[in-house]
Design a protein around this motif. Structure first.
Motif, mmCIF file in Angstrom:
data_model
loop_
_atom_site.group_PDB
_atom_site.id
_atom_site.type_symbol
_atom_site.label_atom_id
_atom_site.label_comp_id
_atom_site.label_asym_id
_atom_site.label_seq_id
_atom_site.Cartn_x
_atom_site.Cartn_y
_atom_site.Cartn_z
ATOM 1 N N ILE A 116 14.155 -3.120 7.059
ATOM 2 C CA ILE A 116 12.893 -2.416 6.851
ATOM 3 C C ILE A 116 11.653 -3.430 7.316
ATOM 4 O O ILE A 116 11.855 -4.722 6.954
ATOM 5 C CB ILE A 116 12.555 -1.962 5.279
ATOM 6 N N VAL A 117 10.745 -2.866 7.652
ATOM 7 C CA VAL A 117 9.680 -3.668 8.120
ATOM 8 C C VAL A 117 8.460 -3.384 7.385
ATOM 9 O O VAL A 117 7.934 -2.263 7.294
ATOM 10 C CB VAL A 117 9.258 -3.460 9.707
ATOM 11 N N VAL A 118 7.788 -4.484 6.811
ATOM 12 C CA VAL A 118 6.280 -4.337 6.367
ATOM 13 C C VAL A 118 5.520 -4.748 7.130
ATOM 14 O O VAL A 118 5.512 -5.870 7.808
ATOM 15 C CB VAL A 118 6.529 -5.266 4.971
ATOM 16 N N ARG A 119 4.378 -4.008 7.368
ATOM 17 C CA ARG A 119 3.250 -4.208 7.980
ATOM 18 C C ARG A 119 2.108 -3.780 7.589
ATOM 19 O O ARG A 119 1.984 -2.640 6.985
ATOM 20 C CB ARG A 119 3.396 -3.652 9.501
ATOM 21 N N ASP A 120 1.145 -4.589 7.103
ATOM 22 C CA ASP A 120 -0.306 -4.250 6.523
ATOM 23 C C ASP A 120 0.162 -3.463 5.454
ATOM 24 O O ASP A 120 -0.779 -2.535 4.831
ATOM 25 C CB ASP A 120 -1.037 -3.335 7.466
ATOM 26 N N GLY A 121 0.983 -3.778 4.646
ATOM 27 C CA GLY A 121 1.303 -3.377 3.208
ATOM 28 C C GLY A 121 1.970 -2.110 3.333
ATOM 29 O O GLY A 121 2.202 -1.534 2.102
ATOM 30 N N LYS A 122 2.470 -1.589 4.184
ATOM 31 C CA LYS A 122 3.182 -0.478 4.427
ATOM 32 C C LYS A 122 4.747 -0.661 4.974
ATOM 33 O O LYS A 122 4.878 -1.641 5.815
ATOM 34 C CB LYS A 122 2.776 0.797 5.257
ATOM 35 N N VAL A 123 5.604 0.162 4.542
ATOM 36 C CA VAL A 123 7.049 -0.284 4.973
ATOM 37 C C VAL A 123 7.565 0.914 5.946
ATOM 38 O O VAL A 123 7.325 2.131 5.728
ATOM 39 C CB VAL A 123 7.839 -0.154 3.719
ATOM 40 N N ASP A 174 0.695 -1.182 -0.078
ATOM 41 C CA ASP A 174 -0.022 0.040 -0.016
ATOM 42 C C ASP A 174 1.080 1.332 0.099
ATOM 43 O O ASP A 174 0.932 1.658 1.065
ATOM 44 C CB ASP A 174 -0.844 -0.009 1.280
ATOM 45 N N GLY A 175 1.418 1.660 -1.118
ATOM 46 C CA GLY A 175 2.248 2.687 -1.201
ATOM 47 C C GLY A 175 3.669 2.522 -0.586
ATOM 48 O O GLY A 175 4.150 3.392 0.171
ATOM 49 N N VAL A 176 4.345 1.332 -1.183
ATOM 50 C CA VAL A 176 5.536 1.059 -0.575
ATOM 51 C C VAL A 176 6.687 1.724 -1.417
ATOM 52 O O VAL A 176 6.666 1.712 -2.775
ATOM 53 C CB VAL A 176 5.929 -0.594 -0.588
ATOM 54 N N ASP A 177 7.703 2.445 -0.747
ATOM 55 C CA ASP A 177 8.919 2.985 -1.545
ATOM 56 C C ASP A 177 10.050 2.226 -0.813
ATOM 57 O O ASP A 177 10.107 1.582 0.033
ATOM 58 C CB ASP A 177 9.098 4.233 -0.888
ATOM 59 N N PHE A 178 11.127 1.791 -1.824
ATOM 60 C CA PHE A 178 12.205 0.894 -1.362
ATOM 61 C C PHE A 178 13.423 1.203 -2.176
ATOM 62 O O PHE A 178 13.260 1.689 -3.355
ATOM 63 C CB PHE A 178 11.920 -0.351 -1.492
ATOM 64 N N SER A 179 14.669 1.151 -1.696
ATOM 65 C CA SER A 179 15.879 1.250 -2.405
ATOM 66 C C SER A 179 16.961 0.504 -1.887
ATOM 67 O O SER A 179 16.928 0.315 -0.623
ATOM 68 C CB SER A 179 16.074 2.721 -2.499
ATOM 69 N N ILE A 180 17.890 0.414 -2.744
ATOM 70 C CA ILE A 180 19.067 -0.692 -2.383
ATOM 71 C C ILE A 180 20.231 -0.288 -3.377
ATOM 72 O O ILE A 180 20.015 0.081 -4.284
ATOM 73 C CB ILE A 180 18.815 -2.360 -2.305
ATOM 74 N N HIS A 181 21.323 -0.032 -2.521
ATOM 75 C CA HIS A 181 22.885 0.243 -3.200
ATOM 76 C C HIS A 181 23.474 -1.215 -3.510
ATOM 77 O O HIS A 181 23.216 -2.100 -3.108
ATOM 78 C CB HIS A 181 23.760 1.001 -2.329
#
Lengths: 229, 814
Positions: A214-221, A24-31
């Motif tokens: 990062i923790v994902v809970r109910d579709g949010k990060v 539900d509107g997740v942002d994520f990045s990794i190097h």
């Protein structure tokens, strides 16, 4: 926000299965060379996030960008080719092909990339040695222990020198001793090759091998280090 | 003791019943497994019931044909109220035969054929429903002309037809004036010899027996395999039962109960499929031989055998399979490690089969009686089952030597097969047995037919027909008119005609003609075929560089050779070369005082050309200037008609022209080898051969269905793995090709084994009837092609599921 130098970036990902909002509107990045643990309880959406990042499933909305490529704009064949060339995968139960020997399993991603059999097997043998399971090369997955099998799976994920490794509960089926050994070998090898690792787990001791959680809970990060930055 | 036995029976019933309950009440998983087994068993049962119905269907059709027969009917020379004249006017329309009869009653109460309450009068006809439909349709436009001026006044009832699609008619005619070569007077329809199918012909009996075994053994193998469908799921359930305290023997019986449920449901499905398929099946015509759906009734004894044997077989197979599986509370293990397959005991089966057949083959023992038939069936069954037993060993031996050096798809397939060939062998063994059996029977039929019936006809000629009045019904005066009409027929390029009769010594020189009928060789030991035709026509018959009206030629008879390459008169029976000046009687058999004709001094000896005129005897060929056609009495007339290759419908126009002149004229294409051979070969062989080929295709399709179910089941079992392979970018085509190789490798090996064993078995069977070997390579190629098509179809049909299983849903473990 897109952190500079990120290898893989996701923005505003939404994914639903029926009435269930998995993302539900997740942002994520990794190097490059970074190990990020994705944690959360069962059914929270962490595996769905991994599948979206890897281009295995497409999000309902939002974008996933890998380097200069927009993964969400690619067709199925392009995403398959990307996964074949640049991504590696480790699953909870290894998912080795039971009829192939361990050596052939490790060589398989290389062969799918068009590498000749002997060359692929030479590389595969090196990775088996590095993962300390060189004696399993001629055996089939059913003839080796769970820990050995998972190391073979890690070797398979690393053999094609991917730039991102997706590991979905890689130690979920192992005892703690074997689990720790597998994580050590996986993260060491990834750092040596400057590969990024997206590590889905619900175990804190496995997440401890990561650079960031990062923790994902109910579709949010929620980024656990965000407040510290 | 008695109590123990009752206790044991009770325990069996209870456990089997529990298995049945698990199968039908075990939720979605249980239902899927039961449905898979039931579907497989149902298909097999439907085939078995169809096979059990064949004897009744054939005997009923033969009985219907015999009941309307006028060939062996009681004949009468005197006309009465009950008698009628009948002439055969069979014809063809495109690729279908039309049975036709001209009838003319002698009195008020003539005998009628079955299905025809009243004989049609002149200018009327009664037709079969199929012919009526065809004549009324646009497809039958070219056929309507054949019956121009004839009014349809009724339909032939079902009891007068061999099948619902048969094209047949009875036409009233006042042209029938008396008994002649092609016209008989009968007092009733029906009669004739008892149906000779198949008991009196050992070669045919052998073909039928071996063919039945070849087609039914694979069905049995298939049913046995179907009982194992969904076995993996069941095994997991049994492990759960062990966890709650069930012992091993009980789990085996419960497993057998589950298989029994599938088999019982399969019996119902099989019966339903059989009943539903009777109608489409009855529409299939083999050599113009169809059956009514109501005639497709299985013999009750065979049906009862199927009803009992199939459930018993399912329980037996389940128990046998479970002996190799150890169900433990925490899971199921096969009796690992895999044992190396031994060859020696697998060879015992074919060796035992050969041992049963060998004494009959080399000892010249007549194949007569029930025991001999049983010996052949047992020997052949063992030979064919031997093929099925040899296949797993061959697969292991070959697959273990195959390198995995090809592409990833080849590697995945080869390694999969190397891991276990059991499932592959189980699926393919049916194909192997069917192909081996059919190859053997085709070899047998080819040997029997070729040796007995050498074809003396020259090679078929494209775009040529022969129109013949071989019974002398067409008046000589009508021949030129007929010639013209044929020449003016649409699509005809050229016509050559000839009048044919006989010449022999004059009666005054010591021989008297019989009162009538065909020439009697006893009365006329010296006899020449007399051909009167113009030079154009004669050039089609004999090799000559010059011919003018007034010429006469002599063509000596062809002499039979031992190898059967030519037929004709034996050298000792050939008449002497006619000397110039010899006086001969023209048409000496046509009545008293035949005309005399002197062989001209210019007669030349020539060779005949291969052609379709009746030139098998010693021939005197004369142009009209040398022999006045009017001297011939009741000659037969033959026309060779050359058609325009661009007008394929011309053949129907020629048939129409002939029929409008006289329906008794025969008009036959010269390129249709099947028509030609059917005139000379026993039709039963053709029926057996065609039925065998149709049966083989049916069995291959059935086995293909089993193969498909097996492949789909394997794919479902590998759902997680397929998703994982997709995740790391394995192209779909790689996995699709892998499925293709995985199916094709066992099938190709099975076919190679089947053809080898089939040829060997056929050779042995040919020894039984003392015939030479002549492999039917096109037939073998057709079977191999069908099997190849089965592989491709199975692969193509499995791809949608494969693509679906490669979706990421399979990766979800939570």
């Amino acid at each position: 926000m897109t952190p500079a130098g990120s290898l893989l970036v996701a923005e505003a990902l939404h994914k639903s299965f029926g009435q269930t909002h998995a993302l539900d509107g997740v942002d994520f990045s990794i190097h490059p060379g970074e190990v990020v643990a994705v944690m959360g309880p069962s059914g929270s959406g962490k595996s769905t996030l991994l599948h979206c990042l890897a281009g295995i499933v497409l999000p309902d909305s939002g974008t996933v960008r890998y380097g200069d490529h927009e993964v969400t704009g690619m067709n199925d064949a392009q995403r398959s080719a990307l996964r074949r060339a640049d991504f590696g995968f480790v699953f909870q139960f290894g998912q080795l092909v039971p009829e192939l020997t361990c050596l052939e399993n490790v060589a398989l991603p290389l062969r799918l990339n068009g590498v000749k059999r002997k060359e692929a097997q030479r590389h595969a043998r090196e990775w088996l040695e590095r993962l300390e399971v060189e004696d399993t090369g001629g055996k089939r997955p059913g003839e080796v222990s769970g820990g050995q099998g998972q190391r073979v799976a890690v070797a398979r994920a690393l053999a094609a020198r991917p730039r991102v490794i997706f590991a979905d509960e890689p130690t979920g089926a192992l005892d703690s001793l074997n689990g720790e050994r597998v994580m050590t070998l996986l993260t060491d090898a990834a750092r040596d090759t400057n590969a990024a690792v997206v590590l889905v787990t619900h175990e804190a001791r496995v997440a401890a091998y990561s650079d960031r959680e990062i923790v994902v809970r109910d579709g949010k990060v929620k980024d656990m280090l965000a407040g510290l930055r | 003791m008695e109590k123990d036995r009752r206790h044991l029976v009770g325990r069996w019933c209870r456990d089997l019943g529990m298995g049945v309950r698990f199968a039908v009440g075990g939720g979605r998983e249980g239902w899927i497994r039961t449905a898979l087994t039931a579907l497989g068993v149902g298909l097999g049962v439907a085939v078995l019931l169809t096979a059990a119905a064949v004897p009744h269907a054939v005997s009923t059709a033969v009985a219907r044909d015999q009941a309307r027969s006028d060939t062996f009917s009681p004949r009468s020379t005197a006309a009465t109220d009950r008698t009628l004249l009948v002439a055969q006017t069979d014809t063809a329309y495109r690729d279908r035969s039309v049975r036709g009869r001209l009838v003319r009653p002698d009195g008020d109460r003539p005998a009628t054929p079955p299905g025809v309450p009243r004989l049609p009068g002149p200018g009327e006809m009664v037709v079969s429903p199929a012919l009526a439909d065809l004549l009324a349709s646009s497809d039958g436009a070219d056929l309507r002309d054949r019956f121009r001026g004839v009014r349809t006044v009724g339909r032939i009832g079902a009891e007068g037809l061999t099948g619902p699609d048969e094209l047949a008619y009875y036409q009233g005619s006042d042209r029938l004036t008396g008994v002649r070569a092609g016209t008989t007077r009968i007092t009733s329809f029906g009669g004739g010899p008892e149906a000779a199918f198949p008991a009196t012909d050992p070669q045919l009996l052998l073909s039928v027996l071996v063919g039945s075994v070849a087609l039914l053994v694979p069905v049995a193998v298939f049913i046995a395999a179907a009982v194992r469908f969904g076995g993996e799921r069941r095994d997991r359930r049994l492990a759960a039962l062990r966890l709650v305290g069930t012992d091993r023997a009980t789990t085996r019986r419960i497993a057998a109960g589950e298989a029994l449920a599938g088999a019982l449901l399969g019996l119902l499905i099989g019966a339903a499929v059989f009943l539903a398929a009777r109608y489409p099946l009855s529409g299939i015509r083999v050599l113009d031989f169809g059956v009514f759906p109501s005639d497709v009734v299985p013999d009750w004894r065979l049906a009862a055998l199927v009803a009992l044997a199939v459930p018993a077989c399912s329980v037996g197979v389940a128990l046998l399979t479970m002996r190799r599986i150890t169900v433990e509370p925490l899971g199921v293990t096969r009796s690992a490690p895999p044992v190396r397959r031994r060859l020696w005991w697998r060879l015992l089966l074919p060796v035992a089969g050969a041992a049963l057949l060998w004494p009959m083959a080399v000892g010249g023992v007549a194949m007569v009686g029930v025991w001999a038939a049983a010996q052949v069936v047992a020997g052949t069954s063992l030979l064919l089952l031997g093929v099925a037993a040899l296949l797993p060993w061959l697969l292991d031996a070959v697959v273990s030597r195959l390198g995995a050096g090809g592409g990833p798809s080849w590697q995945l397939a080869v390694r999969r097969l190397q891991l276990s060939t059991t499932a592959a062998a189980r699926s393919v063994s049916g194909i192997t047995v069917a192909v081996a059996g059919v190859v053997a029977v085709q070899l047998l039929l080819a040997g029997v037919q070729t040796n007995e019936l050498p074809d003396p006809l020259p090679a078929p000629r494209e775009h040529q027909m022969v129109v013949a009045d071989r019974d002398g019904e067409l008046p000589v005066a009508g021949a030129p008119g007929m010639f013209e009409r044929l020449r003016e027929t649409r699509g005809v390029r050229s016509v050559y005609g000839a009048l044919l009769s006989y010449a022999g010594p004059l009666p005054s020189e010591g021989h008297r003609a019989p009162a009538g009928g065909a020439p009697d060789e006893e009365s006329y030991p010296v006899r020449y075929r007399l051909v009167v035709a113009d030079c154009d026509a004669l050039r089609q018959m004999v090799r000559t560089d010059r011919c003018v009206d007034g010429d006469t030629f002599y063509a000596p008879p062809k002499v039979s050779r031992e190898d059967g390459t030519e037929t004709g008169l034996l050298a000792a029976d050939a008449p002497p070369v006619p000397r110039p000046g010899t006086r001969l009687a023209v048409s000496p058999d046509a009545g008293n005082r035949p005309a005399a004709w002197t062989v001209p001094r210019t007669v030349r000896t020539v060779d005949t050309l291969p052609n379709f005129f009746s030139l098998h005897e010693a021939n005197l060929l004369a142009t009209p200037g040398a022999l006045d056609p009017a001297l011939l009495r009741s000659p037969s007339t033959e026309f060779e008609v050359h058609l325009d290759p661009d007008r394929p419908e011309a053949v129907e126009y020629v048939r129409n022209t002939a029929a409008q002149t006289d329906p008794r004229l025969q008009a036959m294409p010269l390129w249709d080898t099947s028509t030609r051979s059917s005139e000379r070969q026993p039709e039963l062989y053709d029926i057996v051969r065609a039925a065998l080929q149709a049966g083989a295709v049916g069995v291959l399709c059935l086995i293909g269905a089993g193969l498909l179910i097996s492949v789909l089941e394997q794919l479902r079992e590998r759902r997680l793995l397929l998703s994982a392979l997709d995740a790391f970018g394995t192209p779909r085509r790689t996995l699709g090709r892998s499925v293709l190789w995985q199916t094709a490798i066992p099938v190709v090996l099975g076919l190679a084994l089947a053809v080898g064993c089939g040829l060997s078995a056929g050779l042995l069977l040919l020894h039984l009837v003392h015939k030479p070997m002549l492999p039917d390579w096109p037939g073998i190629a057709a079977l191999a092609g069908t099997a190849g098509a089965v592989v491709l179809t199975v692969t193509a049909l499995s791809l949608p599921l494969l693509w679906r299983l490669m979706r990421p849903d399979g990766l979800r473990t939570e």
